[in-house]
Design a protein around this motif. Structure first.
Motif, mmCIF file in Angstrom:
data_model
loop_
_atom_site.group_PDB
_atom_site.id
_atom_site.type_symbol
_atom_site.label_atom_id
_atom_site.label_comp_id
_atom_site.label_asym_id
_atom_site.label_seq_id
_atom_site.Cartn_x
_atom_site.Cartn_y
_atom_site.Cartn_z
ATOM 1 N N SER A 1 23.456 48.984 74.851
ATOM 2 C CA SER A 1 23.782 48.942 75.828
ATOM 3 C C SER A 1 25.115 49.166 76.917
ATOM 4 O O SER A 1 25.602 49.418 77.648
ATOM 5 C CB SER A 1 22.805 48.118 76.855
ATOM 6 N N ASP A 2 26.357 47.954 75.762
ATOM 7 C CA ASP A 2 27.633 47.862 76.427
ATOM 8 C C ASP A 2 27.904 47.178 74.940
ATOM 9 O O ASP A 2 27.239 46.706 73.846
ATOM 10 C CB ASP A 2 27.613 46.807 77.205
ATOM 11 N N PHE A 3 29.402 47.528 74.649
ATOM 12 C CA PHE A 3 30.455 46.647 73.403
ATOM 13 C C PHE A 3 31.909 46.729 74.488
ATOM 14 O O PHE A 3 31.941 47.609 74.613
ATOM 15 C CB PHE A 3 30.257 48.383 72.723
ATOM 16 N N ARG A 4 32.191 46.012 73.864
ATOM 17 C CA ARG A 4 33.555 45.306 74.455
ATOM 18 C C ARG A 4 34.336 44.949 73.244
ATOM 19 O O ARG A 4 33.578 44.311 71.822
ATOM 20 C CB ARG A 4 33.355 44.845 75.076
ATOM 21 N N ILE A 5 35.932 44.619 73.134
ATOM 22 C CA ILE A 5 36.711 44.361 71.378
ATOM 23 C C ILE A 5 37.564 43.511 72.550
ATOM 24 O O ILE A 5 38.039 44.114 72.823
ATOM 25 C CB ILE A 5 37.050 45.681 70.743
ATOM 26 N N ASP A 6 37.828 42.625 72.023
ATOM 27 C CA ASP A 6 38.675 41.384 72.408
ATOM 28 C C ASP A 6 39.636 40.908 70.932
ATOM 29 O O ASP A 6 39.206 40.593 69.871
ATOM 30 C CB ASP A 6 37.754 39.907 72.407
ATOM 31 N N GLU B 1 37.413 40.949 67.557
ATOM 32 C CA GLU B 1 35.697 40.500 67.917
ATOM 33 C C GLU B 1 35.729 41.720 68.227
ATOM 34 O O GLU B 1 35.784 42.143 69.893
ATOM 35 C CB GLU B 1 36.222 39.157 68.648
ATOM 36 N N TYR B 2 34.038 41.598 67.708
ATOM 37 C CA TYR B 2 33.521 42.980 68.504
ATOM 38 C C TYR B 2 31.811 41.964 69.358
ATOM 39 O O TYR B 2 31.157 41.529 68.414
ATOM 40 C CB TYR B 2 32.989 43.794 67.596
ATOM 41 N N THR C 1 38.793 39.873 61.376
ATOM 42 C CA THR C 1 37.690 40.144 62.186
ATOM 43 C C THR C 1 36.520 39.394 62.786
ATOM 44 O O THR C 1 35.965 38.814 60.882
ATOM 45 C CB THR C 1 37.241 41.617 61.611
ATOM 46 N N SER C 2 35.845 39.768 63.786
ATOM 47 C CA SER C 2 34.357 39.057 63.523
ATOM 48 C C SER C 2 33.185 39.685 64.867
ATOM 49 O O SER C 2 33.694 40.319 65.537
ATOM 50 C CB SER C 2 34.366 37.453 64.418
ATOM 51 N N ILE C 3 31.996 40.089 64.138
ATOM 52 C CA ILE C 3 31.145 40.371 65.051
ATOM 53 C C ILE C 3 30.344 39.143 65.544
ATOM 54 O O ILE C 3 29.694 38.315 65.634
ATOM 55 C CB ILE C 3 29.996 41.461 64.446
ATOM 56 N N HIS C 4 29.772 39.818 67.199
ATOM 57 C CA HIS C 4 29.178 39.082 67.988
ATOM 58 C C HIS C 4 28.104 39.465 68.558
ATOM 59 O O HIS C 4 28.017 40.887 69.592
ATOM 60 C CB HIS C 4 29.827 38.585 68.351
ATOM 61 N N LEU D 1 32.959 49.832 58.257
ATOM 62 C CA LEU D 1 33.193 50.920 57.606
ATOM 63 C C LEU D 1 34.349 51.666 58.579
ATOM 64 O O LEU D 1 35.062 52.193 57.916
ATOM 65 C CB LEU D 1 32.132 52.583 58.339
ATOM 66 N N SER D 2 34.608 51.298 59.914
ATOM 67 C CA SER D 2 36.023 51.426 60.688
ATOM 68 C C SER D 2 36.650 50.055 59.948
ATOM 69 O O SER D 2 38.310 50.756 59.928
ATOM 70 C CB SER D 2 35.232 50.881 61.976
ATOM 71 N N ILE D 3 36.646 48.992 59.874
ATOM 72 C CA ILE D 3 37.260 48.426 59.000
ATOM 73 C C ILE D 3 37.603 48.770 58.014
ATOM 74 O O ILE D 3 39.269 48.913 57.176
ATOM 75 C CB ILE D 3 37.346 46.875 58.753
ATOM 76 N N GLU D 4 37.138 49.422 57.061
ATOM 77 C CA GLU D 4 37.246 49.425 55.599
ATOM 78 C C GLU D 4 38.011 50.983 55.150
ATOM 79 O O GLU D 4 38.714 50.919 54.422
ATOM 80 C CB GLU D 4 36.472 48.632 54.137
ATOM 81 N N LYS D 5 37.908 51.517 55.936
ATOM 82 C CA LYS D 5 38.354 53.378 55.873
ATOM 83 C C LYS D 5 38.550 53.955 56.437
ATOM 84 O O LYS D 5 39.138 54.386 56.547
ATOM 85 C CB LYS D 5 36.659 53.555 55.471
#
Length: 140
Positions: free
Chosen positions: A70-75, A94-95, A133-136, A113-117
């Motif tokens: 429903s939502d996505f933010r990158i800090d 931070e994703y 990088t980290s995912i939350h 895939l974004s980070i590595e390729k």
């Protein structure tokens, strides 16, 4: 492929910069550095470019995978060196994903895939800084 960007001085420490898309943005610096704080700071814009590049990848991949959210933010945080020329020696990305029953495995695959390729800006940052990088996941 090459890109041309024209950056035009607007007076004092303000600059207008275009983009191959035809859009423009205003850059400036803080009053303590002689500016008016009327535009975006050039170094911080690099962090925006990093987040935007990776974010475009991630959303495109998740759409193809039909993964709902429903939502996505990158800090994005950058630590500058103490000495001139100052540059980001460490960057944290931070994703943050929001949604009901998030598919964590497929979201992680899209981010990886974004980070590595795919993310060229991420690759450029790796040339001069340590990128973390980290995912939350925020299930609502």
């Amino acid at each position: 492929m090459s890109h041309k960007v024209v950056t035009h001085w607007k007076g004092n420490l303000q600059f207008d910069s275009d983009n191959p898309s035809g859009k423009t943005l205003l850059m400036d610096t803080s009053p303590e550095n002689g500016g008016y704080n009327s535009g975006l700071a050039p170094k911080a814009l690099m962090l925006s470019s990093l987040a935007g590049c990776s974010g475009l990848d991630v959303v495109s991949i998740l759409k193809k995978m039909k993964v709902p959210f429903s939502d996505f933010r990158i800090d994005t945080y950058g630590e500058l060196t103490d000495e001139h020329p100052k540059y980001y020696h460490t960057v944290s990305v931070e994703y943050h994903f929001y949604g009901d029953h998030l598919d964590e495995d497929r979201i992680k695959k899209a981010v990886d895939l974004s980070i590595e390729k795919y993310c060229g800006v991420m690759e450029m940052f790796r040339k001069f800084s340590e990128v973390k990088t980290s995912i939350h996941y925020h299930n609502i």
